[in-house]
Design a protein around this motif. Structure first.
Motif, PDB file in Angstrom:
ATOM      1  N   VAL A 124       6.608   4.319   0.671  1.00 56.17           N
ATOM      2  CA  VAL A 124       6.385   4.718  -0.721  1.00 56.17           C
ATOM      3  C   VAL A 124       7.706   4.682  -1.479  1.00 56.17           C
ATOM      4  N   CYS A 125       7.694   3.960  -2.584  1.00 57.89           N
ATOM      5  CA  CYS A 125       8.867   3.835  -3.448  1.00 57.89           C
ATOM      6  C   CYS A 125       8.835   4.896  -4.550  1.00 57.89           C
ATOM      7  N   PHE A 126       7.690   5.007  -5.235  1.00 57.24           N
ATOM      8  CA  PHE A 126       7.537   5.970  -6.331  1.00 57.24           C
ATOM      9  C   PHE A 126       6.308   6.847  -6.116  1.00 57.24           C
ATOM     10  N   TYR A 127       6.495   8.138  -6.360  1.00 56.51           N
ATOM     11  CA  TYR A 127       5.371   9.059  -6.516  1.00 56.51           C
ATOM     12  C   TYR A 127       5.300   9.398  -8.001  1.00 56.51           C
ATOM     13  N   PHE A 128       4.096   9.276  -8.577  1.00 57.17           N
ATOM     14  CA  PHE A 128       3.933   9.584  -9.998  1.00 57.17           C
ATOM     15  C   PHE A 128       2.555  10.201 -10.185  1.00 57.17           C
ATOM     16  N   GLY A 129       2.513  11.523 -10.378  1.00 57.68           N
ATOM     17  CA  GLY A 129       1.220  12.195 -10.421  1.00 57.68           C
ATOM     18  C   GLY A 129       0.495  11.981  -9.103  1.00 57.68           C
ATOM     19  N   GLN A 130      -0.694  11.456  -9.187  1.00 51.33           N
ATOM     20  CA  GLN A 130      -1.468  11.158  -7.973  1.00 51.33           C
ATOM     21  C   GLN A 130      -1.221   9.740  -7.459  1.00 51.33           C
ATOM     22  N   GLU A 131      -0.410   8.977  -8.181  1.00 54.92           N
ATOM     23  CA  GLU A 131      -0.157   7.589  -7.797  1.00 54.92           C
ATOM     24  C   GLU A 131       0.944   7.480  -6.746  1.00 54.92           C
TER      25      GLU A 131
END
Length: 606
Positions: free
Chosen positions: A52-59
């Protein structure tokens, strides 16, 4: 006491020299390979595609998804005719696409100008123009800010969930929707026209700064500076590859978009992106996302301390926080309450080459230069007078180094063609670059960058921030140009004489804006002016205090004088018959002793 202190500085100096040596070796290697941020990211993504590169909210965005998405951006804009040295403005709130857009463009050698998403009207137009943009990529959430500018001379590309405004802009203005176009494009690595021109030393980004010389300027960030920030922070903060970094700072700013983001793109640290900062959700988020590192700015720490104590204060796993501007008076209280093992405090500026770091958690220090390295180090503190003018030795003509305890301006040596010591300055603004440069400093012909910041040092080489010089003040995490605010205010009050400066407010970091307006006839329409200020200026640039006076003193050369009025600030006992107003909920309210007491008692939130 002498031996323990000696051992502490020996350990500190060893870590500093080790970190500098490792950084130098790695940067030399990257220079020889012609490395760029895009190339290094792609290499890591191919090795760890499913991480995982980015966590954004539930994404969750994997490195493979980010690589392929950025490749689509690069290939699309290559087909649109963009190439090396073109400039594209990016006007978008915090989200993964913000990074993906500029990362993809960088693979073509296109420079992305990161525009502050709070700007509107003239300040926004100025930022777009000064970067000499060829196009704008606009988040759909900001469509109205662009349409309000009227006729746009650049093509506009939209990204994000469609809104009524964005759909109308597509239909009426012919703006293209990237969310519709990019899925049609191949995901292979873009092939730029002149790949040999895209390398370690080439320009990567424009990050805007108000500096100390007026309106916003586009500071040049090269690939080399991006890498330097990454390596220095990695070694100083003792980060490891699996550290997850919590990011609430705006990605258009060099702190979040370079110092923080570079750990993600270069070292593979997963980045947890939040759209906006929330003090009450900060450590809850850190717990839920299993963050082990977080970035701050000065105001962050104070906002967090102002929250009610909760289970999240110590339930999180954050062990290190890095950033700049951590207040000395709340440092220990913050660390004790939130159980943070390490604070890595940096001194740096968007455009400058005078950078330092606090390696060993010394409370309040922004960095350190060991005394035995002082004359070899490319950074120095030099004496200035009360007006901020540099003082030269009468016999040699050179500048004078400050001794321990003396306040002076920080300067950094400029070495032409050195990726680490050169001063790239501002895009298309040679006059501003010259104003930030001083020559014949310690030897004939040498040149140094002027930071515009006042610092002092102690006998052990620790440096501490004192104040800012020039025509800026800092409020709500942003540098504010007084010239920009003066222009907006003056334009909307019939071009009256106007001055703007920052004033200290007890209990708040930085300085709040205050404007003084000459109204000799006593007929100024304050209601009309307040509407213009709220409409045209971002929240942090709006003067909180407004003083109406008969006349503003001038110099013999017809320059408005600020010094005396800045000292008087909003002290009602010093202003005679003048009136002062306080901006509360978008309205300028007459300032009274009762309001002053409420501010002091923290009963009013500014």
């Amino acid at each position: 006491m002498i031996l323990p202190q000696f051992l502490k500085t020996v350990q500190r100096d060893y870590r500093l020299l080790e970190g500098h040596a490792k950084t130098f070796v790695q940067l030399k290697r990257l220079d020889n390979k012609g490395a760029t941020a895009g190339k290094v990211f792609d290499q890591y993504a191919k090795k760890h595609p499913n991480k995982v590169c980015f966590y954004f909210g539930q994404e969750q965005w994997t490195y493979k998804k980010v690589e392929e998405s950025s490749n689509q951006v690069g290939n699309y804009f290559a087909n649109e005719g963009f190439e090396h040295k073109d400039v594209v403005s990016l006007f978008m709130e915090n989200r993964p696409e913000h990074v993906i857009m500029w990362l993809g463009l960088s693979k073509l050698g296109v420079v992305t100008a990161l525009i502050n998403y709070n700007l509107r009207f003239q300040p926004l137009k100025h930022s777009l123009d000064v970067g000499n943009s060829k196009a704008i990529i606009c988040g759909t959430e900001l469509t109205s800010a662009i349409t309000e500018l009227g006729k746009i001379k650049y093509p506009v590309y939209l990204s994000g969930t469609s809104t009524k405004e964005s759909e109308e802009a597509e239909k009426n203005h012919g703006w293209k929707n990237l969310d519709k176009e990019l899925p049609k494009v191949r995901t292979t690595t873009p092939q730029p026209k002149n790949p040999e021109l895209i390398n370690f030393r080439s320009n990567l980004l424009y990050c805007y700064t108000s500096g100390t010389t007026g309106l916003p300027k586009a500071a040049v960030i090269t690939n080399s500076r991006f890498f330097m920030a990454s390596y220095v922070n990695h070694y100083a903060s003792e980060l490891v590859e699996d550290d997850r970094i919590y990011m609430t700072l705006p990605l258009y700013h060099v702190a979040g978009g370079v110092l923080g983001l570079s750990q993600n793109l270069v070292w593979g640290n997963p980045l947890i992106i939040r759209n906006k900062f929330s003090a009450t959700e900060f450590f809850r988020d850190c717990y839920n996302y299993k963050a082990t590192a977080a970035q701050y700015i000065a105001e962050t720490s104070r906002f967090l301390l102002q929250t009610k104590e909760s289970e999240w204060d110590k339930k999180h796993s954050v062990r290190v926080m890095f950033g700049n501007g951590f207040r000395k008076d709340i440092w220990k209280q913050f660390v004790d309450r939130f159980q943070i093992e390490k604070i890595t405090e940096f001194y740096a500026s968007t455009e400058g080459n005078a950078n330092m770091v606090n390696y060993d958690n010394t409370v309040g220090a922004v960095g350190v230069i060991p005394p035995f390295l002082e004359k070899l180090y490319p950074i120095a503190l030099v004496k200035v007078n009360e007006e901020g003018e540099l003082i030269r030795n009468k016999s040699t003509g050179h500048l004078i180094r400050c001794k321990a305890g003396e306040v002076g301006e920080l300067i950094g040596k400029i070495v032409t063609n050195s990726p680490l010591r050169e001063f790239k300055g501002y895009a298309a603004d040679q006059n501003a670059n010259e104003k930030k440069t001083v020559r014949n400093v310690f030897t004939k012909g040498d040149a140094y960058f002027r930071s515009g910041d006042l610092l002092y040092k102690d006998k052990q080489g620790y440096h501490y921030f004192q104040d800012r010089m020039g025509d800026t003040f800092r409020w709500k995490s942003e540098n504010v140009s007084t010239a920009e605010v003066e222009a907006i205010v003056s334009q909307n009050c019939e071009l009256r004489d106007v001055i703007v400066f920052g004033v200290k407010v007890e209990g708040y970091d930085g300085a709040a804006g205050m404007t003084v307006i000459a109204d000799p006839r006593g007929d100024m329409d304050i209601g009309k002016l307040e509407k213009a200020i709220v409409k045209n200026l971002p929240h942090y640039s709006r003067p909180l205090f407004m003083r109406i006076t008969k006349a503003i003193p001038m110099t013999g050369t017809h320059k408005l004088q600020k010094t005396d009025m800045a000292k008087q600030a909003y002290d009602l006992s010093q202003i005679g018959s003048d009136k002062i107003y306080l901006l509360l909920e978008g309205k300028y309210t007459p300032f009274t002793p009762e309001l002053q007491e409420k501010i002091n008692a923290k009963k009013i939130k500014l």
